[in-house]
Design an enzyme around this catalytic site. Structure first.
Site, PDB file in Angstrom:
ATOM      1  CG  LEU A 166      -2.048  -1.097   1.120  1.00  0.00           C
ATOM      2  CD1 LEU A 166      -3.030  -0.949   2.268  1.00  0.00           C
ATOM      3  CD2 LEU A 166      -2.789  -1.106  -0.209  1.00  0.00           C
ATOM      4  NE  ARG A 167       4.334   0.318  -3.987  1.00  0.00           N
ATOM      5  CZ  ARG A 167       5.141  -0.721  -4.161  1.00  0.00           C
ATOM      6  NH1 ARG A 167       5.903  -1.149  -3.148  1.00  0.00           N
ATOM      7  NH2 ARG A 167       5.201  -1.344  -5.304  1.00  0.00           N
ATOM      8  CG  ASP A 180       7.223  -9.367  -0.129  1.00  0.00           C
ATOM      9  OD1 ASP A 180       7.717 -10.341  -0.718  1.00  0.00           O
ATOM     10  OD2 ASP A 180       6.473  -8.556  -0.685  1.00  0.00           O
ATOM     11  CG  HIS A 230      10.919 -11.662  -1.560  1.00  0.00           C
ATOM     12  ND1 HIS A 230      10.100 -11.009  -2.446  1.00  0.00           N
ATOM     13  CD2 HIS A 230      12.153 -11.643  -2.116  1.00  0.00           C
ATOM     14  CE1 HIS A 230      10.818 -10.604  -3.487  1.00  0.00           C
ATOM     15  NE2 HIS A 230      12.073 -10.962  -3.313  1.00  0.00           N
ATOM     16  CG  HIS A 233       5.788 -13.619  -4.593  1.00  0.00           C
ATOM     17  ND1 HIS A 233       6.985 -14.229  -4.329  1.00  0.00           N
ATOM     18  CD2 HIS A 233       5.868 -12.375  -4.066  1.00  0.00           C
ATOM     19  CE1 HIS A 233       7.756 -13.382  -3.671  1.00  0.00           C
ATOM     20  NE2 HIS A 233       7.103 -12.260  -3.494  1.00  0.00           N
ATOM     21  CG  ASN A 236      11.608 -10.032  -7.737  1.00  0.00           C
ATOM     22  OD1 ASN A 236      11.740 -11.209  -8.048  1.00  0.00           O
ATOM     23  ND2 ASN A 236      12.438  -9.403  -6.924  1.00  0.00           N
ATOM     24  CG  ASP A 278       3.631  -9.213  -5.114  1.00  0.00           C
ATOM     25  OD1 ASP A 278       3.739  -8.236  -4.329  1.00  0.00           O
ATOM     26  OD2 ASP A 278       4.610  -9.713  -5.703  1.00  0.00           O
ATOM     27  CG  HIS A 302       5.977   0.748  -9.120  1.00  0.00           C
ATOM     28  ND1 HIS A 302       6.842   1.032  -8.090  1.00  0.00           N
ATOM     29  CD2 HIS A 302       5.965  -0.602  -9.236  1.00  0.00           C
ATOM     30  CE1 HIS A 302       7.331  -0.095  -7.604  1.00  0.00           C
ATOM     31  NE2 HIS A 302       6.819  -1.109  -8.275  1.00  0.00           N
ATOM     32  N   GLY A 327       6.994  -4.697 -10.530  1.00  0.00           N
ATOM     33  CA  GLY A 327       5.658  -4.979  -9.997  1.00  0.00           C
ATOM     34  C   GLY A 327       4.607  -4.090 -10.626  1.00  0.00           C
TER      35      GLY A 327
HETATM   36 ZN   LIG Z   1       7.923 -10.602  -2.625  1.00  0.00          ZN
END
Ligand SMILES: [Zn+2]
Length: 422
Positions: free
Chosen positions: A62-63, A153, A180, A233, A279, A306, A310, A325
């Site tokens: 969610l940044r 992650d 990850h 993932h 990734n 995931d 951006h 991503g």
């Molecule tokens: Zn990851």
């Protein structure tokens, strides 16, 4: 609120039938055939649609705090609700990282960023200080502050000594560790999957070994320490084989798969360039087929987007410098159905709701009377993805412009309709 006329799918109770659901306040109060509406009761007509316990995405970015130009908690959780998710678990690769109980508690309470979260929000705490892979944290304090899992992650804890010590320190907590899986030395400098496409394009590729070697190591650490474990993932056939082997010797790690790894292969890089950069990278057709088979066979426990938004500028550049991503929340339900058209609906709901609720010990995952009034209503209807109209600030997805066969009609979070169209 009475939801009528829909096909109710609640795998936790073995229900797949035409049933109505009554929500009162924040809980489900009644499930039954042809419930008669009360005089003042609102009705949601779900005729022709499926009614399921709210979908839960255990892996989103969610940044916030740190990168509000990419996404905020407000935009990310609205994107989630629009995508049918009543709850998301957010990864700690923010700035600062989610490695502090006070920060975590604020985030869990909806006090980070502007505007209340539009769906339930569960933080995943870091495993190491600053996600630097070196120093342990107070996992008990992080758990009490609301952490539903622990993960660095985005990065792999390359020092096995650190990861073993962390796993032992957190062993008695219900919240699992999430891997990850990417060997940072093997993967250094790569931008896509290794193979014929990378060779043809003259790009440095990361082989499945980058992932498999860490999956193997982490499953061994899970076995040795007894810590509950989840593999994020999964993208390779080898990772699935390793998970099956671990289970055959009694190590019960769970795992997830994304919509993009199920549907796309590294061929997508030829046409989409940086928009297909992610990734772990999009893999070979053989890997994608193995992932779909593993969903059907029950090896995969849950779906996870995931969601990694951006800015347009970060994604529209040449693949070597493009950000890693893309957005996933608003295409997920349709994309899973596109990748797995023959998947039985109860299994579909299990992967999106029942299982993530169980694995991460979250409310919801069922519509049994007394449970949270989190409901996702969806239908088998064709629609075209138009990323320009996403609620997410991240408007890049390799699914942009594609027709998807399943869509979300409405999402109820704690009894409130967040998004509706029908
Ligand atoms: Zn990851």
């Amino acid at each position: 609120m009475l939801i009528t006329g829909g096909r109710l799918i609640d795998p936790a109770r073995g229900i797949d039938a035409m049933l109505d659901v009554r929500l009162h306040g924040e809980v489900v109060t009644e499930v039954g055939e042809h419930i008669v509406a009360r005089p003042d009761e609102e009705i949601f007509d779900a005729t022709g649609a499926y009614v399921a316990p709210g979908f839960i995405d255990p892996h989103v970015h969610l940044r916030e705090p740190g990168f509000p130009e990419k996404e905020t908690i407000a935009t990310g959780t609205l994107a989630a609700a629009r995508g049918g998710f009543t709850a998301v678990a957010c990864m700690p690769n923010t700035n600062p990282a989610l490695d502090d109980p006070n920060l975590l508690a604020k985030l869990a309470a909806g006090e980070i960023g502007d505007g209340q979260p539009r769906c339930r929000l569960y933080p995943i705490a870091a495993i190491t200080l600053g996600r630097r892979g070196e120093s342990l944290l107070d996992y008990g304090a992080l758990s009490r502050a609301g952490a539903v899992a622990f993960s660095d992650d985005g990065s792999t804890i390359m020092n096995a000594r650190v990861l073993v010590d962390a796993a032992l320190a957190a062993r008695d907590l219900a919240a699992p560790f999430i891997s990850h899986a990417e060997d940072e030395h093997l993967a250094a400098g790569t931008v896509m999957n290794a193979g014929p496409v990378a060779e043809a394009l003259g790009l440095a590729g990361a082989s499945p070994l980058c992932e498999d070697i860490i999956v193997a190591r982490d499953l061994l650490i899970a076995r040795q320490t007894g810590k509950s474990w989840h593999i994020a993932h999964c993208s390779t056939a080898g990772a699935l084989e390793l998970i099956r082997f671990a289970r055959s010797i009694g190590t019960t790690a769970s795992c997830e798969v994304t919509p993009h790894h199920l549907f796309f292969t590294d061929e997508a890089v030829r046409t989409l360039g940086g928009r297909a950069k992610v990734n772990p990278p999009l893999r070979s057709a053989m890997d994608a087929r193995a992932l779909r088979d593993a969903v059907r066979a029950g090896t995969i426990d849950c779906f996870a987007t995931d969601h990694a938004p951006h800015t347009a500028a970060e994604k529209s550049v040449e693949i070597r410098s493009a950000a890693v991503g893309f957005s996933g929340l608003e295409i997920a339900v349709g994309a899973y159905a596109l990748a797995l058209p023959d998947l039985p609906l109860p299994r579909f709901v299990e992967l999106l709701s029942t299982n993530p609720a169980r694995l991460f010990h979250l409310p919801g995952g069922t519509l049994a009377p007394g449970s949270a009034a989190d409901v996702t209503i969806f239908a088998d209807e064709q629609w075209r993805v138009d990323a320009a109209h996403f609620a997410s600030k991240g408007r890049s997805t390799p699914f942009d412009g594609m027709m998807l066969p399943r869509r979300v009609l409405a999402t109820f979070v704690a009894g409130r309709l967040i998004q509706g169209e029908a």
